[in-house]
Design a protein around this motif. Structure first.
Motif, mmCIF file in Angstrom:
data_model
loop_
_atom_site.group_PDB
_atom_site.id
_atom_site.type_symbol
_atom_site.label_atom_id
_atom_site.label_comp_id
_atom_site.label_asym_id
_atom_site.label_seq_id
_atom_site.Cartn_x
_atom_site.Cartn_y
_atom_site.Cartn_z
ATOM 1 N N UNK A 94 0.849 -1.194 0.000
ATOM 2 C CA UNK A 94 0.000 0.000 0.000
ATOM 3 C C UNK A 94 0.883 1.242 0.000
ATOM 4 N N UNK A 95 0.304 2.374 -0.409
ATOM 5 C CA UNK A 95 1.073 3.616 -0.538
ATOM 6 C C UNK A 95 1.766 3.974 0.770
ATOM 7 N N UNK A 140 1.590 -14.186 -1.885
ATOM 8 C CA UNK A 140 0.759 -15.197 -2.546
ATOM 9 C C UNK A 140 -0.305 -14.571 -3.444
ATOM 10 N N UNK A 141 -0.556 -13.260 -3.243
ATOM 11 C CA UNK A 141 -1.562 -12.568 -4.057
ATOM 12 C C UNK A 141 -0.872 -11.930 -5.261
ATOM 13 N N UNK A 142 -1.095 -12.495 -6.426
ATOM 14 C CA UNK A 142 -0.423 -11.989 -7.624
ATOM 15 C C UNK A 142 -0.882 -10.587 -8.017
ATOM 16 N N UNK A 143 -1.996 -10.128 -7.445
ATOM 17 C CA UNK A 143 -2.491 -8.789 -7.741
ATOM 18 C C UNK A 143 -2.108 -7.772 -6.673
ATOM 19 N N UNK A 144 -1.243 -8.145 -5.756
ATOM 20 C CA UNK A 144 -0.808 -7.228 -4.700
ATOM 21 C C UNK A 144 -0.121 -6.006 -5.310
ATOM 22 N N UNK A 145 -0.403 -4.808 -4.829
ATOM 23 C CA UNK A 145 0.172 -3.586 -5.412
ATOM 24 C C UNK A 145 1.699 -3.570 -5.430
ATOM 25 N N UNK A 146 2.332 -4.300 -4.523
ATOM 26 C CA UNK A 146 3.787 -4.239 -4.452
ATOM 27 C C UNK A 146 4.447 -4.770 -5.722
#
Length: 397
Positions: free
Chosen positions: A344-345, A362-368
């Motif tokens: 997150x920002x 594990x979340x491929x859509x994570x903003x990082x």
């Protein structure tokens, strides 16, 4: 302060409608200002009967902007040396000054600090204004504020930069208020707009959920504080030459109602994550305090330190000195490994300047993953131990 002239106010409600912060209400046909007012001036501009004005504020046309020129850096001096953030500010200051075609100056306060002036010139300053006096040996907000205000009024720099440190966050708002100048705190990016030379000051806003770019079009100087480790220091050139100006200030500016009896450095947890070139950070994905044992093992194999997101600190899994982000520390290591951190920002502003960022989530859509150099999508409880073991094997060979 926003003042309402009750004799002129007709209760039309235009100010209430145009206030983006909901700070004005009309009660009994009179505008009433609430605590959420930010002194943006929108209501003043829209009031046709001129019933509103900002006391002490600078309105359009009050300042001759052409009289102000040059970029200044407040070079904070503490514990016998110039604070590292001063060199980082000289790095970005040099870029801004070259783009504007104006000189870059540094301001140095303290007792017996004249010998340090050439270090600032080597780091990019064209001129160093030195106020060397025993009364400035210890930081006192009222004295530092008056002296800096006096210098700014006399020499009129168009931009003044300072570190978002305990001292910077204390004295710079005081000076900005005295000058009626705009100030943006905790900036993460600075730039000059080519069309009009306006300083564009970018910082996290609304709890870190967006990045806001702020301008100060009607007042000078344009003032900003910048968090340490956000900007890269300019390369030091010992052959650079510049001018050192010793400034004499009136004795009355050096008088204070504060007496400093003793300065004691805090003896807390002996960790400074800003000093590590390699950091392994853990977030909410670690699930509990034991998860940091995996992070610690990997950090030890890499010869680095352990960092954390705010979520991990708030959960009590690790202490605050390890926190990276808007409400923690800003770091700029050569390698930053983020384990179980969404990106997150609020966290990104504290570590996005790292040379190499490796994200494990594990979340491929994570903003990082949007700004990571390398991304590993998978279970950190499987990946981190494998990385640690591989490093041990490599060392053994």
């Amino acid at each position: 302060m926003l003042i309402v002239d009750t004799e002129k106010c007709i209760g039309c409600g235009v100010c209430e409608e145009t206030c983006a912060f909901g700070a004005i209400t009309v009660e009994d046909s009179i505008a009433v200002v609430g605590d959420t007012c930010t002194l943006c001036g929108s209501c003043v501009d829209n009031c046709e009967v001129e019933a509103l004005h900002i006391e002490g504020g600078v309105r359009k046309g009050d300042t001759d902007l052409d009289q102000w020129s040059g970029i200044w850096v407040f070079a904070e001096y503490r514990h016998g040396q110039i604070a590292p953030v001063a060199y980082e500010l000289l790095g970005i200051g040099r870029q801004l000054a070259d783009q504007r075609g104006v000189p870059l100056s540094a301001v140095l306060f303290g007792d017996q600090v004249l010998e340090h002036a050439n270090q600032l010139i080597a780091a990019g300053a064209d001129t160093v204004y030195v106020v060397d006096h025993p009364a400035l040996a210890d930081y006192r907000e009222d004295v530092y504020g008056r002296v800096l205000e006096d210098l700014i009024r006399a020499r009129k720099p168009e931009v003044v930069l300072a570190g978002a440190t305990a001292i910077g966050r204390s004295v710079i708002p005081q000076v900005a208020t005295a000058l009626g100048a705009g100030l943006t705190a905790d900036c993460t990016q600075l730039a000059i707009r080519e069309e009009d030379g306006m300083l564009l000051q970018t910082r996290p806003a609304f709890g870190g959920n967006i990045m806001a770019t702020i301008e100060c079009p009607h007042s000078r100087p344009q003032m900003a504080t910048v968090r340490p480790k956000v900007m890269a220091p300019a390369p030091v050139d010992p052959t650079r030459t510049g001018e050192v100006v010793e400034v004499e200030v009136p004795e009355e500016l050096l008088q204070s109602r504060v007496e400093v009896l003793e300065c004691v450095q805090e003896e807390g947890e002996n960790v400074n994550i800003q000093e590590f070139e390699i950091l392994v950070a853990g977030g909410r994905g670690l699930e509990n305090e034991k998860g940091f044992e995996l992070i610690q093992a990997l950090a030890e194999e890499l010869g680095g330190g352990v960092a954390a997101s705010r979520a991990a600190v708030d959960a009590g899994w690790i202490s605050y000195p390890h926190q990276v982000g808007q409400t923690g520390k800003t770091v700029c290591p050569k390698l930053y490994i983020a384990c179980g951190i969404s990106g997150a920002i609020q966290h990104a502003v504290g570590m996005q300047s790292a040379d190499t960022i490796v994200a494990i989530n594990r979340d491929e859509k994570a903003p990082i993953f949007d700004f990571a150099t390398y991304g590993l999508v998978g279970d950190l409880f499987e990946i981190v131990p494998l990385l640690t073991e591989k490093l041990r094997e490599t060392k053994g060979q």
